[in-house]
Design a protein around this motif. Structure first.
Motif, PDB file in Angstrom:
ATOM      1  N   SER A 145      54.474  66.234  40.275  1.00 15.28           N
ATOM      2  CA  SER A 145      55.484  67.243  39.961  1.00 15.28           C
ATOM      3  C   SER A 145      55.616  68.270  41.090  1.00 15.28           C
ATOM      4  N   THR A 146      54.750  69.297  41.094  1.00 19.81           N
ATOM      5  CA  THR A 146      54.882  70.368  42.086  1.00 19.81           C
ATOM      6  C   THR A 146      53.520  70.808  42.633  1.00 19.81           C
ATOM      7  N   HIS A 147      53.548  71.332  43.844  1.00 21.84           N
ATOM      8  CA  HIS A 147      52.397  71.978  44.470  1.00 21.84           C
ATOM      9  C   HIS A 147      52.836  73.406  44.776  1.00 21.84           C
ATOM     10  N   LYS A 148      52.145  74.389  44.212  1.00 22.44           N
ATOM     11  CA  LYS A 148      52.516  75.795  44.378  1.00 22.44           C
ATOM     12  C   LYS A 148      51.412  76.549  45.107  1.00 22.44           C
ATOM     13  N   VAL A 149      51.822  77.509  45.919  1.00 22.92           N
ATOM     14  CA  VAL A 149      50.891  78.349  46.665  1.00 22.92           C
ATOM     15  C   VAL A 149      51.106  79.797  46.269  1.00 22.92           C
ATOM     16  N   TYR A 150      50.003  80.487  45.978  1.00 22.23           N
ATOM     17  CA  TYR A 150      50.034  81.911  45.627  1.00 22.23           C
ATOM     18  C   TYR A 150      49.178  82.665  46.629  1.00 22.23           C
ATOM     19  N   ILE A 151      49.672  83.800  47.088  1.00 27.34           N
ATOM     20  CA  ILE A 151      48.913  84.674  47.970  1.00 27.34           C
ATOM     21  C   ILE A 151      48.743  86.007  47.248  1.00 27.34           C
ATOM     22  N   ASN A 152      47.505  86.415  47.049  1.00 30.93           N
ATOM     23  CA  ASN A 152      47.183  87.660  46.337  1.00 30.93           C
ATOM     24  C   ASN A 152      47.895  87.744  44.988  1.00 30.93           C
ATOM     25  N   GLY A 153      47.980  86.591  44.302  1.00 34.94           N
ATOM     26  CA  GLY A 153      48.519  86.540  42.951  1.00 34.94           C
ATOM     27  C   GLY A 153      50.015  86.335  42.843  1.00 34.94           C
ATOM     28  N   SER A 154      50.744  86.313  43.964  1.00 36.11           N
ATOM     29  CA  SER A 154      52.205  86.121  43.934  1.00 36.11           C
ATOM     30  C   SER A 154      52.567  84.746  44.481  1.00 36.11           C
ATOM     31  N   GLN A 155      53.426  84.027  43.740  1.00 35.10           N
ATOM     32  CA  GLN A 155      53.842  82.705  44.213  1.00 35.10           C
ATOM     33  C   GLN A 155      54.681  82.844  45.477  1.00 35.10           C
ATOM     34  N   LYS A 156      54.311  82.065  46.499  1.00 35.60           N
ATOM     35  CA  LYS A 156      54.988  82.142  47.803  1.00 35.60           C
ATOM     36  C   LYS A 156      55.608  80.825  48.247  1.00 35.60           C
ATOM     37  N   ASP A 157      55.250  79.711  47.599  1.00 33.67           N
ATOM     38  CA  ASP A 157      55.736  78.417  48.049  1.00 33.67           C
ATOM     39  C   ASP A 157      55.659  77.423  46.903  1.00 33.67           C
ATOM     40  N   SER A 158      56.594  76.480  46.889  1.00 35.17           N
ATOM     41  CA  SER A 158      56.577  75.391  45.912  1.00 35.17           C
ATOM     42  C   SER A 158      57.268  74.179  46.530  1.00 35.17           C
ATOM     43  N   VAL A 159      56.579  73.044  46.518  1.00 36.99           N
ATOM     44  CA  VAL A 159      57.136  71.793  47.026  1.00 36.99           C
ATOM     45  C   VAL A 159      56.833  70.688  46.027  1.00 36.99           C
ATOM     46  N   SER A 160      57.567  69.583  46.130  1.00 37.69           N
ATOM     47  CA  SER A 160      57.312  68.431  45.270  1.00 37.69           C
ATOM     48  C   SER A 160      55.959  67.823  45.604  1.00 37.69           C
ATOM     49  N   SER A 161      55.265  67.375  44.576  1.00 36.29           N
ATOM     50  CA  SER A 161      53.953  66.740  44.732  1.00 36.29           C
ATOM     51  C   SER A 161      54.047  65.303  44.233  1.00 36.29           C
TER      52      SER A 161
END
Length: 194
Positions: A145-161
């Protein structure tokens, strides 16, 4: 007496709440290896990862590689602090594909000056990862589905996984266009799945 018992239970109850994302989450304790991930001028001491040279070629790395997982949703959390950086373009956290599609999937790297970026594509994820600043990183990989990245608790990136097998790595790794030296201290490493 009852209050003391209830309080005692609350103190010793295991908390599985992750820092980001909706649960419920179950804590994980995956195994890891270091020996094969210490190459070139890479050096590992506990949770401190160094590249001691300024070489712009060869396999320069100091990383922990965690156990492979397949399917489901998996979260990594860790904080890093760069304590010295004479180089630039060093990968700090990776989500790798394993099995028949083995290879880098997502690499979070840092440039001198503190810009965090995705190595594949080059887009800025965040800024402010300067020497002496603690930065918390969470990745949530919902396989297929998705791979999400959070920096200091805020979502910064999302790509298909894509479907398949993955594993997490962190430390310091010279990208194709990067070089050391760098010293990075990691802390607060935690994992969950659901």
């Amino acid at each position: 007496m009852l209050a003391a018992v209830v309080t005692g239970l609350a103190v010793f109850a295991p908390a599985a709440d992750a820092q980001v994302g909706t649960g419920p989450w179950v804590s994980d304790s995956p195994g890891y290896s270091e020996q094969e991930q210490e190459r070139g001028c890479g050096d590992i001491s506990g949770l401190t990862f160094k590249l001691t040279c300024s070489t712009g070629s060869g396999d320069q790395r100091a990383e922990r590689r965690y156990t492979t997982y397949s399917g489901g949703t998996h979260q990594f959390e860790g904080s890093f602090k760069i304590t010295s950086m004479g180089g630039s373009r060093i990968s700090l956290k990776q989500t790798f594909r394993d099995g028949s599609s083995a290879g880098p999937f997502f690499l979070l790297a840092v440039e001198k000056g503190g810009r965090l970026y995705a190595v594949h594509g080059g887009e800025t994820i965040a800024t402010g990862a300067t020497v002496g600043t603690s930065v918390r990183v969470n990745t949530i990989n919902q396989v297929g589905s998705t791979h999400k990245v959070y920096i200091n608790g805020s979502q910064k990136d999302s790509v298909s996984s894509p479907s398949g097998s993955y594993y997490d790595k962190f430390g310091s790794y010279r990208t194709a266009s990067g070089k050391g030296p760098i010293t990075v201290e990691w802390s607060g490493i935690r994992f969950w799945h659901k």
